[in-house]
Design an enzyme around this catalytic site. Structure first.
Site, mmCIF file in Angstrom:
data_model
loop_
_atom_site.group_PDB
_atom_site.id
_atom_site.type_symbol
_atom_site.label_atom_id
_atom_site.label_comp_id
_atom_site.label_asym_id
_atom_site.label_seq_id
_atom_site.Cartn_x
_atom_site.Cartn_y
_atom_site.Cartn_z
ATOM 1 N N GLY A 38 43.524 51.795 40.341
ATOM 2 C CA GLY A 38 42.044 52.499 39.859
ATOM 3 C C GLY A 38 41.433 52.669 42.305
ATOM 4 O O GLY A 38 42.476 52.121 42.870
ATOM 5 N N VAL A 71 44.178 45.989 28.569
ATOM 6 C CA VAL A 71 43.978 44.559 29.106
ATOM 7 C C VAL A 71 43.197 45.212 27.665
ATOM 8 O O VAL A 71 42.983 42.914 27.732
ATOM 9 C CB VAL A 71 42.667 44.470 29.862
ATOM 10 C CG1 VAL A 71 43.060 44.121 31.439
ATOM 11 C CG2 VAL A 71 41.677 46.113 29.784
ATOM 12 N N ILE A 122 47.251 39.942 27.006
ATOM 13 C CA ILE A 122 48.263 40.317 28.474
ATOM 14 C C ILE A 122 49.903 39.753 28.401
ATOM 15 O O ILE A 122 49.909 38.363 28.107
ATOM 16 C CB ILE A 122 47.605 40.669 29.517
ATOM 17 C CG1 ILE A 122 46.270 40.910 30.072
ATOM 18 C CG2 ILE A 122 48.440 40.373 31.663
ATOM 19 C CD1 ILE A 122 45.857 40.821 30.960
ATOM 20 N N LEU A 146 39.715 43.630 37.356
ATOM 21 C CA LEU A 146 38.798 44.714 38.322
ATOM 22 C C LEU A 146 38.693 45.715 37.016
ATOM 23 O O LEU A 146 38.025 47.048 36.807
ATOM 24 C CB LEU A 146 40.155 45.459 39.540
ATOM 25 C CG LEU A 146 39.746 44.585 41.030
ATOM 26 C CD1 LEU A 146 40.733 45.376 41.051
ATOM 27 C CD2 LEU A 146 38.439 44.742 41.598
ATOM 28 N N ARG A 201 46.372 30.176 30.936
ATOM 29 C CA ARG A 201 48.055 29.894 31.051
ATOM 30 C C ARG A 201 48.706 29.427 32.371
ATOM 31 O O ARG A 201 49.358 28.974 32.116
ATOM 32 C CB ARG A 201 48.490 30.872 29.899
ATOM 33 C CG ARG A 201 50.093 31.033 28.981
ATOM 34 C CD ARG A 201 50.649 31.605 28.541
ATOM 35 N NE ARG A 201 50.652 32.914 29.547
ATOM 36 C CZ ARG A 201 50.742 34.114 29.082
ATOM 37 N NH1 ARG A 201 50.259 34.213 27.311
ATOM 38 N NH2 ARG A 201 51.134 35.192 29.666
ATOM 39 N N TYR A 249 28.139 49.315 30.786
ATOM 40 C CA TYR A 249 27.905 48.883 31.671
ATOM 41 C C TYR A 249 27.484 47.399 32.147
ATOM 42 O O TYR A 249 27.874 46.958 32.050
ATOM 43 C CB TYR A 249 28.210 49.931 32.434
ATOM 44 C CG TYR A 249 28.952 49.392 33.615
ATOM 45 C CD1 TYR A 249 30.422 49.260 34.254
ATOM 46 C CD2 TYR A 249 28.017 48.943 35.067
ATOM 47 C CE1 TYR A 249 31.112 49.011 34.595
ATOM 48 C CE2 TYR A 249 28.808 48.759 36.382
ATOM 49 C CZ TYR A 249 30.281 48.694 36.155
ATOM 50 O OH TYR A 249 31.253 48.324 37.035
ATOM 51 N N LYS A 257 28.931 43.864 32.178
ATOM 52 C CA LYS A 257 29.695 43.287 32.772
ATOM 53 C C LYS A 257 28.772 41.539 33.182
ATOM 54 O O LYS A 257 29.317 40.715 33.075
ATOM 55 C CB LYS A 257 29.284 43.653 34.273
ATOM 56 C CG LYS A 257 30.063 44.756 35.046
ATOM 57 C CD LYS A 257 31.729 44.539 34.863
ATOM 58 C CE LYS A 257 31.977 45.597 35.502
ATOM 59 N NZ LYS A 257 33.776 44.530 36.137
#
Ligand code: UDP
Length: 256
Positions: free
Chosen positions: A10, A57, A61, A73, A106, A145, A149
């Site tokens: 991005g 995501v 992962i 991000l 991890r 949004y 967050k």
């Protein structure tokens, strides 16, 4: 360091990849290309210390370690993007952040959450210090949004206090610079795009609302500083100088 940057293709992420590689770190960029672009990271393809993994995501992962840092991000970030994908935005902030935190745990890696000035909502205090809790409407027009967050900040704090993850939270204010999409919908890219086309600049409202605009190179230096420290935050990252939207329009008009 070896760093995983989610959302690394991005606008902000690609500049962070540039900075980390320039200083000698190794970088794995993980991005689903939902709003990121391959063209943002194409120039990094020749570096032996850079690799790109196309993944979302929302899935656990699965990238071979070891890692020293994770900078999270990945999220739609411009209002048109997150408003067109409300559920995806909420899931990215919640499930996506959890996957990134699990990965950092991890790997015993330092974890940096890219939060936002939007956690302050429609603030009653200007400028907003970090200890101000905000004024957010959970069912308001931007809540998908803002609340995603805010939840991500709470989750990050939980992993710090109960799982021993070394976390840091940065709250990112308006940022501008190369690689913003012309159709991104944010004020600087929209005004520059309009001015270059000799079109009228679309000042919303009376233009007296203020924003602080930080150049992207300065912003990513702040993220890297947070990665290098053990500071939990949250830390506001941005330019302290506020401009009205009207002043931004005049500045862009005069420069173009
Ligand atoms: N804005 C504007 N014209 C535009 C785009 C944005 O006047 O074409 C205004 C918008 O109403 C807001 C400010 O500029 O007051 C910053 O908007 P942006 O979407 O860039 O960022 P955010 O609102 O998330 O800070």
């Amino acid at each position: 360091m070896r760093v995983l940057v989610t959302g690394g293709a991005g606008f902000l992420g690609s500049h962070l990849c540039d900075l980390l590689l320039d200083r000698g770190d190794s970088v794995v960029c993980l991005d689903d290309l939902s709003s990121g672009r391959v063209s943002n990271i194409e120039h990094l393809g020749s570096s032996p210390r850079f690799s790109f993994v196309e993944a979302c995501v929302l899935d656990p992962i699965d990238v071979p370690g070891p890692f020293d840092g994770v900078v999270h991000l990945a999220s739609p970030a411009s209002p048109p993007d997150y408003l067109s994908k409300p559920i995806f935005t909420l899931r990215t902030g919640s499930e996506g952040t959890r996957n990134a935190l699990e990965f950092a745990q991890r790997e015993s890696a330092r974890f940096i959450l890219a939060s936002t000035s939007e956690v302050y909502g429609d603030p009653l205090i200007h400028p907003q210090p970090e200890h101000y809790w905000g004024n957010v409407n959970p069912a308001g027009p931007r809540s998908v949004y803002d609340e995603a967050k805010r939840y991500a900040e709470a989750l990050t704090t939980g992993y710090r206090t109960s799982c021993g993850v070394d976390t840091g939270i940065v709250r990112i204010f308006n940022t501008f610079g190369p690689r913003m999409r012309p159709d991104d919908g944010r004020v600087v890219s929209s005004f520059i795009d309009q001015a270059l086309r000799c079109a009228p600049l679309t000042v919303f409202g009376d233009g007296s609302q203020t924003r602080s605009l930080c150049y992207v190179d300065d912003l990513v230096r702040g993220i890297a500083a947070m990665l290098d420290s053990s500071e939990p935050g949250p830390i506001n990252l941005g330019n302290p100088v506020e401009l009205t939207v009207h002043e931004i329009a005049e500045l862009v008009r005069d420069l173009v």
